[in-house]
Design a protein around this motif. Structure first.
Motif, short mmCIF file in Angstrom:
data_model
loop_
_atom_site.label_atom_id
_atom_site.label_comp_id
_atom_site.label_asym_id
_atom_site.label_seq_id
_atom_site.Cartn_x
_atom_site.Cartn_y
_atom_site.Cartn_z
N HIS A 1 52.32 2.76 27.65
CA HIS A 1 51.44 3.89 27.95
C HIS A 1 52.23 5.16 28.27
O HIS A 1 53.30 5.11 28.89
N SER B 1 49.49 11.17 33.86
CA SER B 1 48.84 10.42 34.93
C SER B 1 49.38 10.83 36.27
O SER B 1 50.59 11.11 36.40
N ARG C 1 39.34 -6.64 31.39
CA ARG C 1 39.05 -5.90 30.16
C ARG C 1 37.62 -6.11 29.64
O ARG C 1 36.96 -5.14 29.24
N LYS D 1 35.21 1.19 27.16
CA LYS D 1 36.05 2.12 27.93
C LYS D 1 37.54 1.74 27.86
O LYS D 1 38.40 2.52 28.21
N HIS D 2 37.80 0.51 27.44
CA HIS D 2 39.18 0.06 27.30
C HIS D 2 39.71 0.51 25.93
O HIS D 2 38.98 0.43 24.93
N PRO D 3 40.97 1.01 25.83
CA PRO D 3 41.97 1.14 26.91
C PRO D 3 42.07 2.55 27.47
O PRO D 3 43.03 2.87 28.15
N HIS D 4 41.10 3.41 27.15
CA HIS D 4 41.20 4.82 27.50
C HIS D 4 41.20 5.05 29.00
O HIS D 4 41.64 6.09 29.48
N ALA D 5 40.68 4.10 29.78
CA ALA D 5 40.54 4.30 31.22
C ALA D 5 41.83 4.08 31.98
O ALA D 5 41.90 4.40 33.17
N LEU E 1 43.40 6.70 34.60
CA LEU E 1 42.49 7.78 34.96
C LEU E 1 41.96 7.60 36.38
O LEU E 1 41.95 6.49 36.91
N ASP F 1 36.37 9.14 37.56
CA ASP F 1 36.11 9.44 36.15
C ASP F 1 35.84 8.16 35.36
O ASP F 1 35.05 8.17 34.41
N VAL F 2 36.51 7.08 35.74
CA VAL F 2 36.35 5.83 35.00
C VAL F 2 34.92 5.30 35.12
O VAL F 2 34.28 4.92 34.15
#
Length: 756
Positions: free
Chosen positions: A26, A31, A74, A80-84, A87, A91-92
């Protein structure tokens, strides 16, 4: 960091499955956590623990509560995975943040929380959905001892919550059905018969104002004492045997201070047992049939009035049941015929009918009864002085208020004088022609010598013959030449003997096509017994005849081929095995026996034109060689069931193998032994035949050390050929074989059980 190898500073992300690899790859530059190399040891420790766990977990760390989660979490994330990853927590899960923010605040304040089946509306797949979770929020401290984040272990319980809700709804529905059931129901527990449940119908029967739950029946219904019901409850509880009663009178005080009133009930006391078979309570169920009993009493009074009226009427009156049996004959019938009420009831009234009229009168009556139609017939009725008088018998069906057929009410009137006039008028040729010309059948009248007297209009329309062409013996020209050679001598024979003239023949239609007809003619004799006329009818059966001929051809061909094949196989087997050694002779004999069993089953199917066979007939045919031996005993019982050929053959071979084994080693090897064969039909989308073979009274049974060919043959024929299942057990008391066979292609209905 070296290429192809994880640097020492990221060892805590190793062993973390796909999420560990995702964290390593990542881009952490955006972050708030920064690169993992710079994460504090406290965060590394918690992350390492989370990644190696199979339980769904996540961590929210730092001032922005950056979100980290493991592989187990997961599926909860959905789309929402893996964008969260990385964060902020807010927001998640922005859609549920108002619900969980107070819980997060407590965790960051150092207070751990636990929640079971918490309802949350999530948008994890692009749309709102109801979810439930059991989880805990725990504070996580850093190296300074301060709270740097929070840790969550969670389980989604959505399906469990929904299942419990559905189960509760079903239980509530069942309770409501019990409550609203039309018949009265009550659940009584213990020796004192304490009320546990009672529906509205039961409360209505005994009176709504009673407080009955949790109280013994003797306390709740004191007025019932001495009427025998308490004693019946005690007996059912003690013996474990149910009680069934009809039209039972019970005195109940349905309102406080009111008089005891009689009610009538149909009642069942059913014992309730625990897992050990011990009676723990009684289920009482039934109907208040007071109105029905009162209606029956009113009916009896009405019948008494009817009998009084009928006995004094100028005509003879009779009444039957739905099955056609006579249950009432008026006094005028008995006075006219000389019969007593006892001799005339049932079908005894036919004894007073002239012998020549008896059979056809009975047939007319029975046909009308089957169709539940009004009817009228005329026959000769013997008067008490022995003379016969013409009578007209007319009846109409009776129906109940619900449309149920109740039988007939009929009347009989002496019409001898009128009949004499009508007999003279019935000779009218014009009337006869009118009647016969309206029928689609070919109607004809021939003289006693076989000459044409009358042919109806349909005959001329069909054959194209004119009246002149058909006169005398001209009608025979419309017959197929081949059939004429066969039919005309038979026609001569019937004229000479007076036998019914009937059969099938081809007539030429006016367009030249020959069509099959079924014909039947009866002779009409004068008062001296000399046949003066023949009355006949011919009906077109051409389509049916063609189909019957085609089917018979196919079946005969099939039977011929099957019999030839079995004969060849048996001859080959006999020739091939005639020189076998004494040691192999039992095997050869077993093979020949199997062929004979197969041949017997084929014989049954052949007799039925291979359209199917009765299960009982198949079994009887297979075990018949053993029944010839007086020491062999079978008990065979089950409903009538017709099987398709494939299923019949498979069962025949299985029963043969079982019988052979029983004769060698089992119950049929000793005089005291017995084989019980039973079967039932279980309902369902695909009905199934469950056939049970059980041996009794034979030598002690031991489990065989190997599976023989017979066992393999049973399993293969039933499992592979017809999709059935076989369970073969070797209990010490006797071998048991249970065959479970689908009946998707073979119809069968349970009828009267048969016993051999």
């Amino acid at each position: 960091m070296m290429h192809g190898k994880l640097g020492p500073s990221l060892d805590f992300l190793s062993g973390g499955g796909e999420m560990g690899a995702l964290m390593r790859a990542h881009d952490w530059s955006t972050s708030p956590l920064g690169p993992p190399e710079n994460w504090p040891q406290s965060l590394r420790t918690v992350v390492s623990l989370m990644l190696t766990s199979k339980f769904p977990m996540f961590i929210a760390w730092g001032p922005h509560l950056a979100f980290l989660y493991n592989d187990g979490y997961r599926p909860i994330f959905g789309a929402k995975h893996p964008h969260a990853l990385g964060l902020p927590f807010r927001d998640v899960w922005s859609e549920i943040w108002p619900d969980i923010e107070p819980l997060v605040t407590k965790a960051l304040a150092g207070e751990a929380t636990y929640h079971e089946d918490l309802h949350l509306v999530m948008e994890r797949n692009g749309y709102p959905e109801d979810t439930w979770y059991t989880f805990s929020y725990s504070p996580v401290r850093d190296e300074t001892g301060g709270i740097a984040g929070m840790f969550c272990a969670c389980t989604e319980t959505t399906q469990e919550v929904k299942s419990r809700a559905a189960l509760k709804a079903e239980q509530d529905r069942l309770r409501e059905l019990f409550k609203q059931a039309p018949g009265f129901m009550a659940m009584l527990s213990g020796r004192d018969h304490v009320f546990e449940l009672a529906n509205d119908a039961y409360l209505q029967l005994v009176g709504h104002r009673r407080d009955i739950m949790g109280k013994p029946v003797r306390e709740v219904l004191p007025e019932v004492a001495g009427q025998g019901f308490f004693e019946l409850l005690d007996k059912v509880y003690t013996t474990g045997e149910p009680f069934v009663g009809r039209n039972l009178r019970v005195g109940l005080q349905r309102k406080p201070g009111s008089r005891v009133e009689d009610r009538f009930v149909d009642l069942v006391y059913q014992p309730i047992t625990d897992s050990e078979g011990k009676v723990t309570g009684i289920f009482a169920e039934g109907y208040d049939v007071t109105e029905r009993v009162q209606a029956e009493e009113s009916l009896r009074e009405s019948e008494a009035r009817f009998r009084n009226l009928a006995d004094n009427a100028p005509v003879m009156v009779w009444v039957t049941e739905p099955d056609g049996t006579c249950t009432y004959l008026s006094r005028s019938w008995c006075e006219f015929t000389g019969q007593t009420p006892e001799t005339g009831l049932g079908f005894g009234w036919l004894d007073a009918v002239h012998p020549d009229d008896r059979d056809w009168s009975d047939e007319v009556f029975r046909n009308a009864n089957l169709k539940r139609e009004a009817f009228q017939l005329e026959y000769r009725l013997r008067r008490a002085d022995g003379t016969y008088r013409w009578a007209i018998d007319a009846a109409a069906p009776r129906f109940g208020s619900d449309g149920t057929f109740l039988g007939y009410v009929g009347s009989v009137l002496d019409i001898t004088e009128r009949k004499q006039i009508e007999d003279r008028l019935s000779a009218s040729v014009a009337e006869f022609r009118t009647v016969t010309n309206v029928t689609p059948a070919l109607v004809w009248v021939y003289s006693g010598t076989g000459r044409s007297i009358f042919l109806n209009q349909r005959w001329h329309e069909f054959t194209g013959q004119t009246v002149e062409e058909a006169e005398g013996q001209g009608w025979a020209q419309a017959m197929h030449p081949e059939d004429a050679e066969r039919i005309l001598p038979y026609w001569q024979h019937c004229r000479e003997t007076g036998e019914t003239y009937e059969g099938e023949v081809r007539y030429r239609r006016r367009d030249g096509e020959y069509r099959w007809h079924a014909f039947r003619a009866l002779p009409h004799a004068d008062q001296n017994g000399v046949i003066e006329k023949w009355f006949g009818v011919s009906v077109d059966i051409h389509e049916r005849k063609e189909w019957d001929d085609h089917r018979e051809l196919l079946i005969n061909e099939l039977n011929h081929r099957v019999k030839n094949t079995l004969t060849i196989v048996q001859a080959m087997a006999a020739q091939s095995l005639r020189h076998v050694s004494d040691e192999d002779r039992p095997k050869a004999q077993a093979f020949e026996d199997r062929l004979f069993a197969l041949a017997r089953a084929h014989d049954v199917l052949t007799r039925e034109n291979w359209e199917g066979a009765e299960l009982r007939e198949i079994i009887d045919e297979v075990v018949e060689p053993y029944l010839r031996q007086k020491t062999k005993h079978f008990e065979i019982e089950g409903p009538r069931l017709r099987l398709i050929p494939r299923t019949a053959l498979a069962i025949a071979m299985a029963v043969h193998e079982l019988a052979t084994n029983a004769a060698k080693y089992g119950a049929l090897s000793v005089p005291s032994g017995c084989v019980v064969i039973t079967w039932v039909i279980t309902p369902g989308d695909v009905p199934r035949l469950v056939l049970r073979w059980q041996e009794r009274g034979g030598p002690p049974v031991t489990v065989p050390t190997r599976r023989g060919f017979g066992t393999r043959l049973i399993e293969r024929s039933l499992a592979q050929d017809i999709g059935g299942e076989v369970r073969l057990t070797y209990a010490p008391a006797g071998a048991v074989c249970v065959m479970d066979i689908p009946l998707s292609e073979a119809g069968g209905t349970a009828e009267h059980p048969s016993r051999h």
